[in-house]
Motif scaffolding. Structure first.
Motif: not given
Ligand SMILES: [Zn+2]
Length: 604
Positions: A271-277, A451-458, A487-492, A577-580
């Motif tokens: 759910a989180v990697t699909s919401a990187y936008d 973001f630091a808590t959700i996206f950066r951690q994922v 680099m690859q995982t953070q740039q994504a 529930f994650w998407n909510e």
């Protein structure tokens, strides 16, 4: 300290550890160690070889004795690790923590038989015992312990692993802590700690950030050989443990200890990697607001050029803001948090050899939790203080209601009160602010914190996944190969919104979580998305939500997380529930875009 720092009033906020001992030389420490060793020997003599035959009543007696043992050993261990964290280069503290680590390992070896014998009990006998109401609050501990059954080794193997970890895993983790705490970064002719220079990445002046980025990169490159080696050793150590125990993947043991089924964690990551936008949308807006052609790694934490971006909070300000926000939610929250200030349960100043970052140590039920921060007066520091005090409230409530077996929540729900506490402080500050420009600044900051808590951690979980997988299939990894994965995982995550330069390639190497608790980082994302859902419930239900939430916190680790959360109507097994939670975050970014167009129409 070399540099001139504005005083915050936190300089003299030092915790009082006398609930444990008067000092590292206190003769009571050795006396307690001796008498506790004797108590453990008695316990082993009494129960060894008998655990599988205990009826419910004697099982409760045994667990009550164990509770006392864990509390007593926890007092010694807490004292040693709290002392060490305030001065990691003090040889007396170093020797003491090493002694306590070795002592704790000895006790653990003597006590291992209990859980092992319990897990050797056959399933039917175990089920009968677990069905007995006499077990009361001790039931879940026994029930939960059974989940390790398929991965446990013989007693002698378990003993060897504990014994060798003192000079293996634990020794390497401690060496990493000492090595990174001792790093001195050359910054403008001064020798500063990593923490001191990392703070400069939040500076409004781009040149300050660029120089900080360069200086940290140089300091980390200078230690690349040592850090790469430590990462490789610990990954290989984990791989051999996992293999011996039969865990199917590098993350399985973490999920098991988190009481989070693999599929739930996979759904979260997906759910989180699909919401990187969502990340890219925010940083595109940030580029426009900062008025630069391109964002790079040292612009990630740049404050937006608005009023109050530079606000400074004294320790007294922070205390007032946090307690007011907590009070408005629940007087009980404010009352417990208030004790941390009035009874000296906090260590706040920045000191030369003090550990970086912040944490809350729950310690043991016969004492109370402690909060550790490096307070420098930024708004970020106020949020961190609220975060750690949230942990403190959680530990306090759970220790009081559940005792030592039920007070340590799994990592996935461990961030529940801390993130909720941060949210309360944020909303309180937002509601008091009449100026839309200042509100925009606050909203942007809140978004970046989430973001630091959700996206950066994922994204960091994706790094760990790549790193452990590669170490297992490719053998020892060179610095540059680890850098590739980083680099690859953070740039994504940033997509095209931030251009990470080659300097960023070494920035995986100072992050302690990867070593001390592999697989930990996704728990932050889990916790934050969970809190977003809980916060929506609070908005909908108002005051009636508060006692339910306090019940959830006080439940601690007394049941499976999905059962505890069912008390407030959250269904953790519902993947939607994650998407909510993510939808709530997306709407914050939409509000931010709208507010930005109102405040700066000329920029769009
Ligand atoms: Zn936390």
């Amino acid at each position: 300290m070399v540099e001139a720092v504005r005083t915050t009033g936190a300089e003299n906020v030092i915790w009082d550890l006398s609930v444990f001992y008067s000092s590292v030389d206190d003769p009571a420490i050795q006396r307690d160690m001796d008498s506790l060793s004797a108590q453990v020997d008695d316990f082993a003599a009494k129960y060894r070889g008998r655990v599988a035959q205990l009826d419910a009543e004697t099982m409760v007696d045994a667990l009550k004795e164990l509770e006392v043992i864990y509390d007593r050993s926890g007092r010694i261990g807490s004292f040693a690790s709290l002392l060490f964290s305030t001065d990691t280069n003090n040889p007396q503290y170093g020797a003491f923590i090493q002694k306590v680590t070795e002592y704790g390992a000895q006790l653990n070896q003597k006590l291992l038989f209990f859980d092992l014998e319990w897990n050797q009990t056959d399933d039917e006998a175990a089920a009968n015992l677990l069905a007995d109401p006499t077990l009361g609050q001790y039931r879940h501990y026994l029930e939960a312990e059974r989940r390790y059954k398929p991965f446990q080794l013989s007693e002698i193997e378990e003993q060897l692993l504990v014994e060798k970890s003192v000079t293996g895993r634990s020794a390497w983790v401690r060496f990493f802590t000492q090595l990174t705490s001792a790093i001195r970064v050359d910054y403008d002719g001064e020798k500063l700690t990593l923490t001191q220079v990392l703070t400069r990445l939040h500076d409004a002046d781009r040149e300050v950030r660029r120089r900080a980025n360069e200086a940290i990169t140089a300091a980390l490159r200078d230690k690349a050989m040592e850090l790469t080696y430590i990462f490789n050793v610990l990954a290989a150590d984990k791989a051999s443990d996992d293999k011996r125990r039969g865990y199917p993947s590098w993350i399985s043991s973490r999920n098991l200890s988190n009481k989070a089924p693999d599929q739930v964690v996979e759904a979260l990551i997906k759910a989180v990697t699909s919401a990187y936008d969502i990340v890219a949308r925010h940083y595109r807006l940030k580029r426009v607001l900062l008025g630069v052609d391109e964002l790079t790694e040292y612009d990630r934490y740049a404050p937006l050029p608005m009023k109050e971006a530079d606000s400074f909070y004294t320790w007294e300000d922070a205390r007032g803001i946090v307690l007011t926000a907590f009070e408005a939610f629940s007087p009980r929250f404010a009352e417990i948090a208030g004790r941390f200030f009035s009874e000296n349960w906090i260590h706040a100043p920045v000191l030369p050899n003090k550990r970086g970052g912040a944490f809350c140590s729950g310690t043991v039920p016969s004492a109370h939790p402690y909060v550790f921060v490096n307070y420098e007066g930024k708004s970020n520091d106020v949020m961190t203080l609220a975060h750690e005090l949230g942990h403190g409230i959680h530990a306090y409530l759970a220790a009081e209601a559940q005792g030592i077996f039920g007070m340590h929540t799994p990592l996935t729900t461990a961030e529940m009160a801390s993130t909720f506490g941060e949210m309360l402080v944020f909303n309180n500050l937002m509601n008091r602010e009449p100026d839309p420009e200042a509100r925009l600044g606050m909203l942007a900051k809140k978004i970046e914190d989430s973001f630091a808590t959700i996206f950066r951690q994922v994204a960091m979980n994706r790094f760990e996944d790549g790193f452990h997988t590669a170490r297992r299939s490719e053998g020892e990894l060179p610095t540059d190969r680890i850098g590739d994965i980083w680099m690859q995982t953070q740039q994504a995550m940033f997509q095209d919104s931030v251009n990470l330069s080659e300097k960023y390639r070494i920035w995986w190497s100072y992050i302690p979580h990867f070593l001390a608790t592999p697989g930990y980082v996704y728990a932050y994302a889990f916790g934050e998305l969970l809190v977003m859902a809980l916060f929506n419930l609070y908005r909908e239900r108002g005051a009636s939500f508060v006692p339910q939430f306090i019940d959830v916190l006080a439940a601690g680790d007394s049941d499976w997380p999905e059962q505890i959360l069912a008390k407030v109507g959250v269904d953790l097994t519902d993947l939607n529930f994650w998407n909510e939670g993510l939808a709530a975050l997306r709407s914050l970014v939409e509000q931010e875009e709208q507010l930005a167009r109102e405040v700066y129409p000329e920029k769009f």
